[in-house]
Write an enzyme that holds these catalytic residues in place. Structure first.
Site, short mmCIF file in Angstrom:
data_model
loop_
_atom_site.label_atom_id
_atom_site.label_comp_id
_atom_site.label_asym_id
_atom_site.label_seq_id
_atom_site.Cartn_x
_atom_site.Cartn_y
_atom_site.Cartn_z
N ASP A 1 13.32 -107.84 95.95
CA ASP A 1 13.39 -106.82 97.00
C ASP A 1 13.12 -105.45 96.37
O ASP A 1 13.85 -105.02 95.49
CB ASP A 1 14.80 -106.87 97.61
N ASN B 1 12.80 -102.49 98.23
CA ASN B 1 13.24 -101.30 98.99
C ASN B 1 14.71 -101.33 99.41
O ASN B 1 15.14 -100.53 100.25
CB ASN B 1 12.34 -101.10 100.23
N ASP C 1 16.53 -103.36 101.19
CA ASP C 1 17.02 -103.85 102.48
C ASP C 1 17.60 -105.26 102.38
O ASP C 1 17.96 -105.87 103.39
CB ASP C 1 15.91 -103.78 103.56
N ASP D 1 10.16 -108.75 99.20
CA ASP D 1 8.98 -108.18 99.86
C ASP D 1 7.77 -108.19 98.93
O ASP D 1 7.87 -108.56 97.76
CB ASP D 1 9.28 -106.76 100.38
N ASP E 1 -0.02 -119.93 102.69
CA ASP E 1 0.62 -121.08 103.33
C ASP E 1 0.19 -121.08 104.79
O ASP E 1 0.51 -120.15 105.53
CB ASP E 1 2.13 -120.90 103.20
N ASP F 1 0.85 -126.62 105.83
CA ASP F 1 2.19 -127.05 106.22
C ASP F 1 2.17 -128.22 107.19
O ASP F 1 1.38 -128.24 108.15
CB ASP F 1 2.87 -125.84 106.91
N GLU G 1 0.72 -130.62 102.88
CA GLU G 1 2.09 -131.15 102.86
C GLU G 1 2.12 -132.39 103.75
O GLU G 1 1.94 -132.28 104.95
CB GLU G 1 3.07 -130.08 103.38
N HIS H 1 10.95 -124.80 98.36
CA HIS H 1 11.92 -124.10 99.20
C HIS H 1 12.62 -125.03 100.19
O HIS H 1 13.51 -124.58 100.92
CB HIS H 1 11.19 -123.00 99.96
N ASP H 2 12.22 -126.30 100.25
CA ASP H 2 12.85 -127.26 101.17
C ASP H 2 13.76 -128.24 100.44
O ASP H 2 14.36 -129.10 101.08
CB ASP H 2 11.77 -128.09 101.89
#
Ligand code: NOJ
Length: 561
Positions: free
Chosen positions: A23, A25, A27, A31, A100, A201, A258, A331-332
């Site tokens: 990150d 910034n 928040d 990003d 992706d 995907d 995928e 990520h899964d």
């Protein structure tokens, strides 16, 4: 046998899940500028290609896999000019970028869907899959991959739309040629912007059985997975061939689909080097060795025998005809050191052993962010700390079905996708150096011990070991193009295989247990002189390989002469 040489076969890919990477910034959300600030780090690892999980405009019901504009960047991640800077900076460092692509569904906030749902006469009605209810219920008994029914009732027109994933991810109607061409246009638009390819995907779901019939339901459940009606169905290759002809073949794109539900035999149709539609597919069989008949949440102990069987089928099944993708995490999936290794006592040894295991196989390795430092699963005590729509839906539906809360949490601890989505652990400062604000999801509390900065300073770290493995692949064509052969098939503790290319043989030996294990090689190999290429223990082992005593999670790679 074909052993054509391509850059994507010789590459190592690194996957970034932008929300959790860096990150810039404050928040609390990763990003694009955050990614840009870490490109030198990625370059120093030696990786060649970055796969960026979706960064398109999205309301984030499924963290970007619900796209509301395929040609805009998500506000939280930055702007199109940030993205253009990212692409230029990646290329300037001699790396490549793949995006992706999510073609099976959009967000319910995509203008196409907003128009489609507005009336039965909308010109875009047929862009999605709408049906009237049956006897006051859903049009069929299909279950969503994210639990509950695969249909949602929409008041405006009194019909249901199909969503194989979350209710906010309506499935596009791939039978409609206009829809298909819209997706091809999106692909060409990004390729023309200079990207190097796509990860595609959920591609096996785009074709559904005509007529959308009920699935077999012997146990009379309210909803059933119905995979026989929407996973790798006959006719899907007509769509994929068209996608190749209309979009992919016009560019030198690298592609990886995928493909849940695809066997090595099916895979050849996808990745055959002459006639296939993609360069590679992501297989799911390895990711299913610890699932019972009830699916991913139905926990089962995995066995080395099954792991060997799956890998060997894929290695031999594609040999000389197509190309494997190699991955243990994304990520899964849960973190591999927690799943297949030991994330406590032998954290370092087992993370390195697993790295050796998958990076020495034939195929293109995909490293998921944090894997290179051995990031681990997490156990948040409250369900409120979990953010993933799949986890939250499962929790709700499982409790509704009467499952015990602690069993449900155990499944989430083992398999939940948020295990992979806690922020990247850069250093030991607040929030692991990921953000100066409050991270969107909690940081794994072990960031003080497991982080990039600490491992950069330790020459014996998992991170440095990954760098060495990546470099080894670059220096040894046998590690890329060599044929795979399993040895000691019946051994329940040790996984050993060779890679052979031209006159060279490389031997990989992996102890998958926390025990000390004696290991005898077959005579044909044990008489060779062996030279260590890499290993995960610093020992003064004499280099005879006649009979080895392997230490817990020991990994050894030898060149045989
Ligand atoms: C597979 C993606 O990897 C996953 O994160 C997503 O939830 C589903 N497809 C739906 O797009």
């Amino acid at each position: 046998m074909i052993v054509n040489k391509y850059w994507w076969k010789e590459s190592v890919v690194y996957q970034i899940y932008p929300r959790s990477f860096m990150d810039s910034n404050g928040d609390g959300i990763g990003d694009l500028q955050g990614i840009i600030s870490k490109l030198d780090y990625l370059k120093s690892l030696g990786i060649d290609v970055i796969w960026l999980s979706p960064v398109y405009q999205s309301p984030n019901d499924d963290n970007g896999y619900d796209i509301s504009d395929y040609q805009e960047i998500m506000d939280e991640f930055g702007t199109m000019s940030d993205w253009e800077q990212l692409l230029a900076d990646v290329h300037a460092r001699g790396m490549k970028l793949i995006m992706d692509l999510v073609p099976n569904h959009t967000s319910d906030e995509h203008p196409w869907f907003i128009e489609s749902r507005s009336s039965k006469d909308s010109p875009k009605r047929d862009w999605y899959i709408w049906r009237p209810g049956k006897n006051g219920k859903e049009p069929n008994n299909w279950e969503s991959i994210f639990s509950g029914p695969a249909w949602k009732y929409d008041e405006t027109t009194g019909e249901y739309y199909m969503h194989l994933f979350s209710a906010r991810q309506p499935d596009l109607n791939w039978e409609n040629p206009i829809v298909r061409h819209e997706i091809y246009n999106v692909m060409k638009w990004w390729l023309a912007k200079g990207i190097d390819g796509f990860r595609i995907d959920a591609i096996t779901h785009i074709k559904k059985t005509a007529g959308l019939p009920d699935a077999a339901n012997p146990e009379g459940k309210p909803y059933v997975p119905a995979l026989e009606h929407h996973l790798n169905r006959p006719g899907i290759h007509d769509f994929l061939q068209e996608m190749k002809d209309e979009a992919l073949s016009k560019y030198e794109a690298m592609t990886v689909g995928e493909t849940p539900g695809v066997s090595p035999e099916d895979a050849l149709e996808y990745v055959n080097e002459m006639t296939g539609k993609f360069n590679m597919v992501f297989q799911f069989e390895l990711m299913e060795i610890d699932s019972g008949p009830g699916g991913k949440w139905d926990l089962k102990l995995w066995r080395l025998r099954d792991l060997k069987k799956v890998i060997t089928r894929w290695q031999k099944g594609l040999e000389g005809k197509g190309w494997n993708s190699l991955y243990l995490e994304n990520h899964d999936q849960p973190r591999s050191v927690s799943r297949f290794g030991d994330d406590h006592k032998y954290h370092k040894e087992s993370a390195k052993m697993l790295a050796t295991f998958f990076m020495m196989l034939q195929g293109t390795p995909y490293i998921y962010q944090g894997q290179e430092i051995g990031m681990t699963n997490v156990r948040f005590s409250s369900i409120d700390d979990y953010k993933d729509v799949e986890i939250l839906n499962y929790y709700r539906e499982a409790l509704k079905e009467g499952k015990a809360g602690h069993d449900v949490m155990e499944s989430i601890y083992s398999k939940g996708r948020d295990n992979a989505r806690t922020p990247m652990q850069w250093d030991a400062t607040q929030n692991a150096g990921f953000s100066s604000g409050t991270p969107w999801i909690k940081v794994n509390p072990n960031y003080g011990q497991i982080n990039v900065q600490q491992q950069l300073q330790d020459p014996d770290s998992i991170l440095h070991y990954y760098k060495r493995l990546i470099a080894l692949r670059k220096q040894n064509p046998a590690l890329i193009y060599g044929t795979y052969d399993l040895i000691a098939e019946e051994n329940e503790k040790v996984y050993a295989y060779t890679r052979t290319f031209e006159n060279e043989t490389i031997l990989v030996i992996l102890n998958f247990t926390r025990e000390t294990v004696p290991f005898e090689l077959p005579d044909s190999l044990s008489n060779a002189t062996a030279q260590v290429m890499i290993r995960n223990y610093q020992t003064d082992r004499s280099e005879t390989i006649h009979s080895l005593i392997l230490q817990p999670y020991e990994a050894l790679v030898y060149r045989l002469n």
